[in-house]
Design a protein around this motif. Structure first.
Motif, PDB file in Angstrom:
ATOM      1  N   MET A  80      -1.873   9.445  -6.053  1.00  0.00           N
ATOM      2  CA  MET A  80      -2.927   8.714  -6.741  1.00  0.00           C
ATOM      3  C   MET A  80      -2.308   7.724  -7.723  1.00  0.00           C
ATOM      4  O   MET A  80      -1.464   8.096  -8.534  1.00  0.00           O
ATOM      5  CB  MET A  80      -3.848   9.661  -7.513  1.00  0.00           C
ATOM      6  CG  MET A  80      -4.953   8.944  -8.297  1.00  0.00           C
ATOM      7  SD  MET A  80      -5.833  10.041  -9.428  1.00  0.00           S
ATOM      8  CE  MET A  80      -6.807  10.979  -8.260  1.00  0.00           C
ATOM      9  N   LYS A  81      -2.748   6.476  -7.633  1.00  0.00           N
ATOM     10  CA  LYS A  81      -2.311   5.453  -8.576  1.00  0.00           C
ATOM     11  C   LYS A  81      -3.330   5.361  -9.692  1.00  0.00           C
ATOM     12  O   LYS A  81      -4.530   5.265  -9.403  1.00  0.00           O
ATOM     13  CB  LYS A  81      -2.180   4.119  -7.850  1.00  0.00           C
ATOM     14  CG  LYS A  81      -1.679   2.988  -8.729  1.00  0.00           C
ATOM     15  CD  LYS A  81      -1.449   1.728  -7.919  1.00  0.00           C
ATOM     16  CE  LYS A  81      -2.728   1.071  -7.478  1.00  0.00           C
ATOM     17  NZ  LYS A  81      -2.498  -0.274  -6.881  1.00  0.00           N
TER      18      LYS A  81
ATOM     19  N   SER B 133       5.556   1.223  -5.044  1.00  0.00           N
ATOM     20  CA  SER B 133       6.283   0.366  -5.971  1.00  0.00           C
ATOM     21  C   SER B 133       5.844   0.621  -7.410  1.00  0.00           C
ATOM     22  O   SER B 133       6.359   0.001  -8.338  1.00  0.00           O
ATOM     23  CB  SER B 133       6.070  -1.105  -5.617  1.00  0.00           C
ATOM     24  OG  SER B 133       4.690  -1.420  -5.658  1.00  0.00           O
ATOM     25  N   GLU B 134       4.900   1.546  -7.573  1.00  0.00           N
ATOM     26  CA  GLU B 134       4.396   1.883  -8.897  1.00  0.00           C
ATOM     27  C   GLU B 134       5.382   2.757  -9.651  1.00  0.00           C
ATOM     28  O   GLU B 134       6.174   3.494  -9.045  1.00  0.00           O
ATOM     29  CB  GLU B 134       3.060   2.622  -8.774  1.00  0.00           C
ATOM     30  CG  GLU B 134       1.982   1.872  -8.025  1.00  0.00           C
ATOM     31  CD  GLU B 134       1.481   0.662  -8.798  1.00  0.00           C
ATOM     32  OE1 GLU B 134       1.507   0.712 -10.043  1.00  0.00           O
ATOM     33  OE2 GLU B 134       1.068  -0.314  -8.150  1.00  0.00           O
ATOM     34  N   ASN B 135       5.331   2.691 -10.968  1.00  0.00           N
ATOM     35  CA  ASN B 135       6.190   3.543 -11.790  1.00  0.00           C
ATOM     36  C   ASN B 135       5.408   4.734 -12.342  1.00  0.00           C
ATOM     37  O   ASN B 135       5.973   5.804 -12.578  1.00  0.00           O
ATOM     38  CB  ASN B 135       6.777   2.745 -12.950  1.00  0.00           C
ATOM     39  CG  ASN B 135       7.779   3.545 -13.747  1.00  0.00           C
ATOM     40  OD1 ASN B 135       8.708   4.122 -13.202  1.00  0.00           O
ATOM     41  ND2 ASN B 135       7.572   3.609 -15.061  1.00  0.00           N
TER      42      ASN B 135
ATOM     43  N   ASN C 196       9.318  20.434  -6.439  1.00  0.00           N
ATOM     44  CA  ASN C 196      10.585  19.766  -6.727  1.00  0.00           C
ATOM     45  C   ASN C 196      10.310  18.276  -6.629  1.00  0.00           C
ATOM     46  O   ASN C 196      10.203  17.718  -5.531  1.00  0.00           O
ATOM     47  CB  ASN C 196      11.654  20.186  -5.731  1.00  0.00           C
ATOM     48  CG  ASN C 196      13.008  19.569  -6.054  1.00  0.00           C
ATOM     49  OD1 ASN C 196      13.173  18.880  -7.063  1.00  0.00           O
ATOM     50  ND2 ASN C 196      13.982  19.790  -5.205  1.00  0.00           N
ATOM     51  N   PHE C 197      10.149  17.649  -7.780  1.00  0.00           N
ATOM     52  CA  PHE C 197       9.792  16.239  -7.852  1.00  0.00           C
ATOM     53  C   PHE C 197      11.049  15.423  -8.085  1.00  0.00           C
ATOM     54  O   PHE C 197      11.719  15.567  -9.121  1.00  0.00           O
ATOM     55  CB  PHE C 197       8.777  16.015  -8.978  1.00  0.00           C
ATOM     56  CG  PHE C 197       8.460  14.573  -9.260  1.00  0.00           C
ATOM     57  CD1 PHE C 197       8.467  14.096 -10.562  1.00  0.00           C
ATOM     58  CD2 PHE C 197       8.132  13.701  -8.231  1.00  0.00           C
ATOM     59  CE1 PHE C 197       8.166  12.764 -10.836  1.00  0.00           C
ATOM     60  CE2 PHE C 197       7.831  12.369  -8.491  1.00  0.00           C
ATOM     61  CZ  PHE C 197       7.850  11.906  -9.802  1.00  0.00           C
ATOM     62  N   GLN C 198      11.400  14.594  -7.131  1.00  0.00           N
ATOM     63  CA  GLN C 198      12.561  13.717  -7.208  1.00  0.00           C
ATOM     64  C   GLN C 198      12.048  12.277  -7.165  1.00  0.00           C
ATOM     65  O   GLN C 198      11.833  11.712  -6.085  1.00  0.00           O
ATOM     66  CB  GLN C 198      13.514  13.993  -6.049  1.00  0.00           C
ATOM     67  CG  GLN C 198      14.037  15.421  -5.992  1.00  0.00           C
ATOM     68  CD  GLN C 198      14.983  15.732  -7.122  1.00  0.00           C
ATOM     69  OE1 GLN C 198      15.720  14.869  -7.596  1.00  0.00           O
ATOM     70  NE2 GLN C 198      14.957  16.980  -7.582  1.00  0.00           N
ATOM     71  N   LYS C 199      11.855  11.686  -8.362  1.00  0.00           N
ATOM     72  CA  LYS C 199      11.209  10.380  -8.434  1.00  0.00           C
ATOM     73  C   LYS C 199      12.027   9.291  -7.752  1.00  0.00           C
ATOM     74  O   LYS C 199      11.486   8.449  -7.045  1.00  0.00           O
ATOM     75  CB  LYS C 199      10.944  10.004  -9.894  1.00  0.00           C
ATOM     76  CG  LYS C 199      10.055   8.780 -10.046  1.00  0.00           C
ATOM     77  CD  LYS C 199       9.668   8.557 -11.497  1.00  0.00           C
ATOM     78  CE  LYS C 199       8.697   7.379 -11.631  1.00  0.00           C
ATOM     79  NZ  LYS C 199       8.296   7.169 -13.044  1.00  0.00           N
ATOM     80  N   ALA C 200      13.317   9.286  -7.971  1.00  0.00           N
ATOM     81  CA  ALA C 200      14.151   8.234  -7.391  1.00  0.00           C
ATOM     82  C   ALA C 200      14.139   8.311  -5.867  1.00  0.00           C
ATOM     83  O   ALA C 200      14.119   7.286  -5.176  1.00  0.00           O
ATOM     84  CB  ALA C 200      15.576   8.341  -7.910  1.00  0.00           C
ATOM     85  N   ALA C 201      14.123   9.509  -5.359  1.00  0.00           N
ATOM     86  CA  ALA C 201      14.118   9.705  -3.908  1.00  0.00           C
ATOM     87  C   ALA C 201      12.705   9.644  -3.333  1.00  0.00           C
ATOM     88  O   ALA C 201      12.527   9.685  -2.117  1.00  0.00           O
ATOM     89  CB  ALA C 201      14.759  11.040  -3.562  1.00  0.00           C
TER      90      ALA C 201
ATOM     91  N   ALA D 156       0.843  -1.190   0.000  1.00  0.00           N
ATOM     92  CA  ALA D 156       0.000   0.000   0.000  1.00  0.00           C
ATOM     93  C   ALA D 156       0.887   1.252   0.000  1.00  0.00           C
ATOM     94  O   ALA D 156       1.979   1.254   0.537  1.00  0.00           O
ATOM     95  CB  ALA D 156      -0.908   0.004   1.222  1.00  0.00           C
ATOM     96  N   GLN D 157       0.338   2.273  -0.631  1.00  0.00           N
ATOM     97  CA  GLN D 157       1.095   3.515  -0.695  1.00  0.00           C
ATOM     98  C   GLN D 157       0.946   4.295   0.600  1.00  0.00           C
ATOM     99  O   GLN D 157      -0.108   4.268   1.240  1.00  0.00           O
ATOM    100  CB  GLN D 157       0.578   4.375  -1.854  1.00  0.00           C
ATOM    101  CG  GLN D 157       0.915   3.842  -3.228  1.00  0.00           C
ATOM    102  CD  GLN D 157       0.020   2.700  -3.651  1.00  0.00           C
ATOM    103  OE1 GLN D 157      -1.068   2.524  -3.120  1.00  0.00           O
ATOM    104  NE2 GLN D 157       0.484   1.905  -4.588  1.00  0.00           N
TER     105      GLN D 157
END
Lengths: 115, 114
Positions: free
Chosen positions: A95-96, A28-30, A67-72, A1-2
């Protein structure tokens, strides 16, 4: 769960200053969407800004930027030239993309802009 | 343009009484609809959502129920209110935009159970 975490329960700055609100999330979603909502004393939830995870470019809306840091898994909100009307609770949300399109909210940051 | 309405705005009810909160959306058809509850000073908790007429999904087991009798109407109900049902109830609808979807919220209902 997120899950969504906002580590700053309260913040306070002077009018015209710049302030940054932090948000981290776990998924865990991309592919997903991230949002910042503002809740003033009226308690109406108002959309401030949204970000699609597949976009590398950070979203901006006038004085508001992220500031969107996807990896982090970090999604901070920057408010420039803060105004008294920016005083509110700010909620980060995830939101998924699925049939239900449910939002998962953080616990919020209470932001006060002082004159 | 699309708008979302909730009523009543404020409600004070005794413990054990029934509840009916209504949410309606204008200017769109077959939207996803959502009920959230917010305790004082806390984040939002999703209670129910609906992807169509008569289709209700419950997120949290509780004293409440939801119904969607019409395409743009979403109702939150209880047969017997508890003190713990007090809170701020928000209805939201899902707007489908180019590049993704976004939820927009109604003005909310303040419920106090005494």
């Amino acid at each position: 769960a997120q899950t969504v975490t906002q580590s700053q329960p309260e913040m306070s700055v002077q009018e015209a200053e710049t302030v940054t609100l932090s948000c981290t999330y776990d998924t865990s979603e991309n592919n997903y969407y991230l949002f910042w909502y503002k809740q003033p004393p009226s308690r109406q939830m108002i959309l401030v800004i949204r970000q699609e995870a597949y976009k590398q470019q950070n979203a901006t809306e006038n004085r508001f930027s992220v500031n969107f840091q996807k990896a982090a898994k970090s999604f901070s909100l920057k408010i420039s030239d803060s105004q008294l009307g920016d005083t509110a609770m700010y909620f980060c949300a995830f939101m998924k993309p699925e049939v239900a399109q449910k939002l998962v909210f953080g616990q919020g940051t209470r932001l006060t802009i002082n004159p | 343009s699309q708008t979302i309405h909730q009523w009543p705005a404020t409600l004070v009810q005794p413990v054990g009484s029934p509840l009916s909160l209504e949410c309606t959306v204008e200017g769109t058809s077959n939207p996803n609809l959502y009920w959230y509850r917010q305790a004082a000073g806390r984040g939002l908790q999703l209670l129910f959502y609906s992807v169509g007429i008569g289709q209700i999904s419950s997120e949290v087991p509780q004293n409440l129920s939801a119904s969607r009798p019409q395409d743009r109407q979403f109702i939150l109900s209880s047969k017997k209110l508890l003190l713990s049902d007090s809170g701020f109830y928000l209805c939201a609808w899902l707007r489908r935009l180019a590049g993704g979807e976004t939820q927009y919220f109604g003005p909310g209902t303040r419920l106090l159970v005494l």
